[in-house]
Structure formats: C-alpha cells, structure tokens
Design a protein around this motif. Structure first.
Motif, PDB file in Angstrom:
ATOM      1  N   ALA A 123      25.577 -53.875  40.938  1.00 28.83           N
ATOM      2  CA  ALA A 123      24.627 -52.621  41.126  1.00 28.83           C
ATOM      3  C   ALA A 123      23.689 -52.585  39.979  1.00 28.83           C
ATOM      4  CB  ALA A 123      25.352 -51.465  41.183  1.00 28.83           C
ATOM      5  N   ALA A 124      23.970 -52.653  38.959  1.00 28.25           N
ATOM      6  CA  ALA A 124      23.386 -52.819  37.469  1.00 28.25           C
ATOM      7  C   ALA A 124      22.118 -53.491  37.548  1.00 28.25           C
ATOM      8  CB  ALA A 124      24.211 -52.940  36.281  1.00 28.25           C
ATOM      9  N   GLY A 151      20.911 -54.639  39.989  1.00 30.68           N
ATOM     10  CA  GLY A 151      19.710 -54.287  41.119  1.00 30.68           C
ATOM     11  C   GLY A 151      20.132 -55.288  42.357  1.00 30.68           C
ATOM     12  N   TYR A 193      20.628 -50.347  53.109  1.00 27.65           N
ATOM     13  CA  TYR A 193      22.000 -49.571  53.559  1.00 27.65           C
ATOM     14  C   TYR A 193      21.757 -48.005  53.207  1.00 27.65           C
ATOM     15  CZ  TYR A 193      23.625 -50.626  48.797  1.00 27.65           C
ATOM     16  OH  TYR A 193      23.650 -50.492  47.565  1.00 27.65           O
ATOM     17  N   PRO A 234      22.492 -45.151  51.163  1.00 29.75           N
ATOM     18  CA  PRO A 234      23.282 -45.271  49.727  1.00 29.75           C
ATOM     19  C   PRO A 234      24.405 -44.402  49.503  1.00 29.75           C
ATOM     20  CG  PRO A 234      21.059 -43.940  49.843  1.00 29.75           C
ATOM     21  CD  PRO A 234      21.205 -44.624  51.100  1.00 29.75           C
ATOM     22  N   ALA A 271      28.335 -37.781  45.218  1.00 29.70           N
ATOM     23  CA  ALA A 271      26.949 -38.039  44.604  1.00 29.70           C
ATOM     24  C   ALA A 271      27.189 -38.981  43.436  1.00 29.70           C
ATOM     25  CB  ALA A 271      26.466 -36.875  44.465  1.00 29.70           C
ATOM     26  N   SER A 272      28.307 -38.874  42.838  1.00 31.93           N
ATOM     27  CA  SER A 272      28.844 -39.526  41.730  1.00 31.93           C
ATOM     28  C   SER A 272      29.277 -41.038  42.008  1.00 31.93           C
ATOM     29  CB  SER A 272      30.059 -38.836  41.094  1.00 31.93           C
ATOM     30  OG  SER A 272      31.053 -38.762  41.702  1.00 31.93           O
TER      31      SER A 272
END
Lengths: 135, 627
Positions: free
Chosen positions: B17-18, B20, B47, B49, B92-93
């Motif tokens: 994820a980091a 990208g 997708y 998110p 959200a987290s």
C-alpha cells in the motif's frame, strides 16, 4: 601635581589578565580561528504538520482510489487516501508527524486509480517539493 | 507460527500500500485449520477504497461472522448471491490492503477481495465510425471521397495506417462522453446547426445558436462548410446510430461565423467573434485559421480570453513550413499567451502531414489531420467555366481569345488569352478588353469564384474580375456589375512550364440566380507593355443547404485543431474545477510522445484523450509548520 594614572597593584593585574584570557577563550567558542568547539546541540524532536491544497482532478479528489503520497527522506512513504485516511494523515491534505532536527525535502504526489495510457496502476502527478527545516 | 504469518502478511500488505501498488486478490485456503495465505498480484484495477468482499467458511455461524466483522470495525452492507460472500464497509482507519491482511488471519474467513470497479467499454454505433481513423485507427483505408471541389484524399499512408495511432479516445469514453457542460465556440465559417449530427449539440443561448459577424446577418448558418466540419469533429452526436461521432458525444457547440462563403475573414470579424464567445460563456474556442501577420487586435482578444479562463486552440497552418522561422510565422498559433494550444496535423501512420506547419517553439502538439470524415453543411458542387466557348467578347476580336495550351508536362488545355499572341506578344496600350459569360446558379445557397492565370502586368495596368446578377457586361457597374478582384504589377514566369497565379477565391453569392454573368477584364494605360494573361481555370464552388446528413472528408491543420479542442472540452467537463492552465497542461503533457513530432513541437507529443483525462497536475499550496 597628581599623576594622571593610579598605580595598579600586581595582584590586581594578574586577576585582570586571567579574566581577559577567560573572556577571550569564551569568545572563540563560535568556531573559526582554531578555537574550542562547543558541545554539539542534541537533535530534538518536533511535531511537524505538512499540508497542501486539494487537487482539482476528480479522479484524485472524488473518485475512489485517489489521494496523495508524501515522501519524507528517511521515512516510509505516507499515503493519504481522499476517502479514508489514517494517521499520520490528519486529513486527505495534511500529515502530522514527529521529525528530528534536520532539513527535509518533502515531496507530495497526487495519484488516482484512473489508468493513464499503458498503465495498470493508475496515474500519478509529478511531485511537488517543499523544504522543511526542523530546528 | 500462525501469528508470524499474520504479521508478515500485514507487513507485506502495508508495504504494498505504501508503495502505491494495489493488492488485487488475496485468497487463502480452508480446511487445514491454519490459514495458508496465497497472495498473488494481478494487473491492478481500481477498487472501492473502503469496501471489501469477504467469504466466510462453510459452517461458520452468523454470530461468528458478526464477531469477525466487529473485530476489525467493519460493518455488513449486504449478503451476495454467491454462497458465503458478504459485502462489508471498512472503518475510516483501515485501508483495503490492511483489511485483507487482517482477514488472512481470521480462521472464520475463507477468502476476501477488493470490491473492484469496472467501466462500460464505450464504442459508438454511428454508421460511419469505421471511417474515423482519428478516433479508432485500425489501419483501415479511408475511401469516403471529398465532396466535389473541396479537395482530394491525402494519399500518403492511406493505407497503411498505424493501428492505435489515433486519439486514444475509446478508453477515454469509458470515463466521459458528455462535454455539454462546457461551451465550445467554433469561430469559423459558421455551423449548419440543422445537421442531424449537430442539432442536438448546439448552444441554445439564443435563437440562432450563435452569432454572425459577416454578410450582414446575425445568423451563423454555414455557407462554406468548413465550420460545420470543425464542429462535427468536436461534437457530432455520438452513439446515435447515424453518421459520425465527435470527440464528445454530447457537446454544446456555439456557432460563431466570422468567415464568408469563400473562407475569408478579417481582424475585425475574428476579434469580434472571439469576444462574443468569451462574453457568452465559451470556455474553449477553436480557431482553425491563420495568417502571417502579428495582429494586435486579434492578440488582445486572445489575452482577454485568457483573463476569463478561456482556452484557445489554434491551427499550425498548412504551408509545410517552420512557424519558428522569422519569415514564416502563423498567427494565432504563434501567440505566446498561456491559454493558446497550437496543433499540427498527423497522418494515418502518425507521421507529420506533408502540408502541416511545425515549430519547436510555437507548435505544441499534433493530432489527426488527414482524411478526416465528419459533418458538412450541405451539398457541394463545382461548376467549371469552359474557357474556350460561351464567352461574349468586348471588343469582339483582338482582345481576349480562346486558345489551347500544351507542353511536355501539360496535355492540351483550353485557356483564354490576351493578347491573342500570348505568350510571345505584348498587350496593347490603352485597351479595355472584356470577356464574360452567363452561369446558372439557381437553387444554391452560396457561390465562390476562383481560378488561376499566368499574369504579366506592368504597374498601372490591371486584370479585373467581376459579376453581375442580371447578366450582361459585369464591368458595367452602373448597371449592377460588381468588381470583386483586381491584380496589377505581376510577373509570372512564362511557359513552358505553365506557371500560374492562383486567384484568391471570392464570394459571388449575390450573383445567385439563373442569369449570373462572370467576367474578366484587361485594362491598360497609355504606356508600357507586357506579356499579358492566360486564364487557365475558372470555377464556381457552390453549396446547397439541402442535406442535413451531409458529410465530407477533409485534410488540414484545421481538422487537427478541433480534435485537440474537443479533448480540452472533455478534460474541462471531467474536471470542472480545473483552471484553464491545468486543462492546457493536461492536453499538452497528457499526450504521448511521437517520434515525428520530436523537435517539431514544444512537447513532442500527440494529443491523447485518455492521457489528458487521466493527467494529474502536481499538488499546489504546500506548506509546513514546525512546533
């Protein structure tokens, strides 16, 4: 007729010379001229907030999969999704984190899930850079 | 061991994820009692998110499912029709990669995947789309012939074209086909707003869909055809099962008529047209015209457009020259305002068209500009005046005389000469030689006279062209004749070969009717003689507004320009918050590198619709605060 100068006792003269020497040595502490280096200032941690304006592209700001990547030298890249962000992102357009003393060239890159021609991993902007001085 | 695998999976997911990258699928087997995690990367796809699809193992109770969902703070959105699958919303987290990694360690879960986003693949059903190589280059041959008198097919690379050497617009249509929120002004010869493919996409800010600044009318009906073609390239109705499609399937085309039926326009009309477009809300202006002079009035109008955030897309020119050279600039292409995009023409193999101007400092991008099929204003026809018959001469002899010319490269060709001894003799002093004939122009809506001649005239002597609607001598101006052209002091090389001077086309629409007479005149003073004239062609181009489905195939940077203008409108409609500069950046920098444009344009790129729509400007407004 009185003398213009008062005689100075020898003991007093020695004390004055020592005091001048001490002052002289202290004054050389700033470096240069072969003086004595001061003790290094220990790096300190500071809370830093970096923010930026929202991009105008809908694929970044509205559509799913858009957001920003913040690159800070020495740190793992930080991804702030517009829909759903977590620490250290304090919003989709800001991060807050602790940095040690130093100068950091921070870059912010916008991205989206809309594939550019030939890409299957979305699109990215060119990075924008801001130097951050942490005292 | 189980804990370690989970941590590793989480770390890997976070790293992806980091960086990208997107995790496309994360499945893990069931039935062993421990999670055997199998991760595979497939070509990533957008997708949702904050959503996930989770499959619980068979036999897992509803309560256990709820417990698994609650442990990550997820909430159930729906149960899918496939057994075991649940559609969940993430807190959200928690990002999708992190959630996938977490579920990998959940003994109740058999599989999980992102909720991928798909798009309809958009290809229009317009009947002539197969001929629109600019939008979908399959290497096809373009066979739809131009209408009479409007040019010829561009033969180079037709075929073979370069497959995918096109505007790359089909994938862009997956994202946007409707640009109607952006008014695009076609500042040109007008637009036939009744064309079947344009009627629904016209601006309706007034009753006439725009404005005219020529011909003593406010009606911008196109009496040339050029503007209608440009309008169609930008916004011919797409996917309506007929004709062609534009870059935008839905559009708002403002017709601004600044050119007469002959295609002539002036500083005054061009500036007035641009000013009208800007003051009436246009956000993109197409200027498919040009000239060599820096024109302060035109430049001021473009600067005013810039102040209002309006993009101006201009043609590079069709002389095949370098616009950067001091002697051959082309304006408005060469204006340096930041809202100007200048466009060169590419052929079907994405080579620079032979006629296209270029300039590493002045021309920005390339776009398809040869064999472009799109809407036309009506039915074009060409009436070729016979040069060896049908004339009335004054005086009856000794002046204009029919003749036949031929040389090693020219087959026998009828011409009209004066003096009768041309090219070996000299014309008389103090002569007024006239020749005229009647042409039937009944039923047409516009008529343009053009021609070519070999001309050798001294200063003080002149060659004149005139028409008269009532017939008879057109140089009798007291009886209604109108002189529309006059040349003097010219020296065309004498044959062989037969070099000619092209006569500037002139609008003779007031002559429309059954008795129109057109004529030529040699008028000389009392001193000095030269070789005189050979009229080698004279023709009248007509346009009849009798066919609302008419189309034409044209070439030119005029045709490349609206492709770029349409893409600019598309980007602006897709990103309504964009500034004009951001849209300009998207059109220029979102293009793809083309070898033929390297060193020929400022970007070396061809307009790429998907690239422009996907282009992201660098973030702005960076600031930092340190506590």
């Amino acid at each position: 007729m009185k003398p213009l100068f008062r005689s100075i006792p020898t003991t007093d003269l020695r004390i004055a010379l020592l005091a001048c020497l001490a002052l002289l040595l202290h004054g050389c502490g700033g470096g240069g001229g072969g003086g004595v280096a001061p003790p290094p200032v220990p790096p300190t941690a500071h809370l830093v907030t970096i923010s930026w304006a929202a991009n105008h592209e809908r694929a970044v700001e509205i559509d799913p999969g858009g957001g920003y990547i913040v690159n800070i030298p020495g740190q793992a890249p930080i991804t702030c999704l517009v829909t759903g962000f977590g620490a250290p992102c304090t919003s989709a357009h800001s991060v807050q984190l602790t940095l040690m003393t130093g100068v950091y060239n921070v870059t912010v890159t916008a991205f989206s899930a809309l594939n550019a021609p030939g890409s299957t991993t979305g699109s990215r902007s060119a990075p924008s850079t801001i130097p951050v001085l942490v005292p | 061991m189980k804990t370690r695998k989970l941590i590793m999976a989480r770390a890997f997911a976070l790293a992806l994820a980091a960086s990208g990258l997107l995790i496309a699928t994360l499945g893990f087997s069931s039935g062993t009692g421990t999670n055997q995690i199998a991760m595979k990367n497939v070509p990533s796809q957008p997708y949702v998110p904050d959503e996930l699809l989770v499959k619980f193992k068979a036999g897992v109770s509803i309560a256990s499912q709820a417990q698994s969902l609650a442990s990550l703070g997820t909430t159930k959105l729906a149960t899918l029709s496939q057994p075991g699958w649940t559609h969940v919303k993430l807190p959200a987290s928690l990002g999708v990669p992190q959630a996938l990694a977490a579920y990998a360690g959940d003994a109740n879960v058999e599989a999980a995947q992102p909720n991928y986003i798909y798009h309809l693949t958009a290809v229009p059903n317009d009947t002539n789309y197969v001929q629109q190589w600019a939008l979908n280059n399959t290497g096809q041959a373009i066979t739809t012939a131009p209408q009479p008198g409007t040019g010829t097919l561009y033969p180079t690379n037709n075929p073979p074209g370069t497959s995918r050497g096109d505007l790359d617009i089909q994938p862009a249509w997956d994202h946007i086909t409707d640009c109607s929120s952006v008014i695009v002004a076609v500042v040109d010869s007008g637009v036939n707003y009744n064309n079947t493919d344009l009627a629904a996409n016209m601006w309706n800010g007034n009753a006439t869909h725009g404005m005219s600044f020529v011909g003593g009318t406010t009606d911008p009906m196109d009496l040339n055809g050029h503007g209608t073609h440009v309008a169609g390239i930008i916004g011919a109705a797409g996917n309506n099962g007929t004709g062609t499609t534009g870059v935008c399937w839905k559009a708002t085309i403002m017709a601004v008529r600044v050119a007469d039926p002959a295609g002539s326009l002036t500083s005054a009309t061009a500036a007035a047209g641009i000013d009208f477009a800007v003051s009436n809300g246009a956000k993109v202006i197409n200027l498919s015209f040009g000239g060599p002079a820096f024109d302060p009035v035109l430049s001021n109008s473009i600067s005013n457009a810039q102040l209002k955030g309006v993009i101006v897309v201009a043609a590079a020119g069709n002389e095949g020259v370098n616009n950067d050279a001091g002697a051959t600039p082309t304006y408005p292409c060469n204006y340096t305002q930041a809202n100007v995009i200048c466009v060169a023409a590419l052929d079907q193999a994405f080579q620079l068209a032979s006629f296209s101007n270029y300039g590493a400092l002045s021309v920005d991008v390339g776009a398809p500009g040869t064999n472009i099929l799109n809407t036309w204003a009506g039915t074009s026809a060409q009436i070729v005046a016979p040069l060896n018959t049908g004339w009335t001469f004054s005086p009856p002899s000794g002046g204009w005389t029919p003749a036949t010319y031929s040389d090693a490269t020219t087959p026998p060709t009828p011409i009209l000469i004066d003096p009768p001894t041309w090219p070996g003799g000299l014309y008389n002093n103090g002569t007024d030689d006239r020749a005229y004939q009647t042409v039937n122009l009944t039923g047409v809506n516009s008529a343009v006279l053009s021609g070519a001649a070999n001309i050798n005239l001294l200063a003080g002597d002149s060659f004149n062209v005139a028409y008269r609607a009532a017939g008879g001598d057109p140089f009798d101006t007291l009886a209604g004749g109108t002189v529309v052209g006059s040349l003097t002091n010219l020296a065309t090389p004498l044959p062989p070969p037969l070099a000619v001077w092209l006569l500037t086309p002139v609008d003779i629409s007031p002559c429309i009717g059954a008795t129109c007479s057109i004529g030529v005149q040699l008028l000389t003073n009392a001193s000095g003689q030269a070789a005189g004239l050979a009229l080698t062609s004279a023709d009248i181009q007509t346009l009849t507004l009798n066919n609302p489905t008419s189309e034409n195939t044209l070439k030119g940077t005029s045709m490349a320009t609206p492709h770029a203008a349409g893409v600019a409108a598309m980007v602006m409609a897709y990103n309504p918050a964009d500034t004009y500069q951001e849209v300009v950046n998207a059109v220029k920098l979102g293009g793809r590198a083309v070898a033929a444009l390297a060193g020929k344009t400022t970007t070396g790129r061809a307009v790429d619709a998907l690239g422009a729509v996907a282009y992201i400007n660098p973030p702005t407004g960076l600031s930092a605060s340190v506590q």
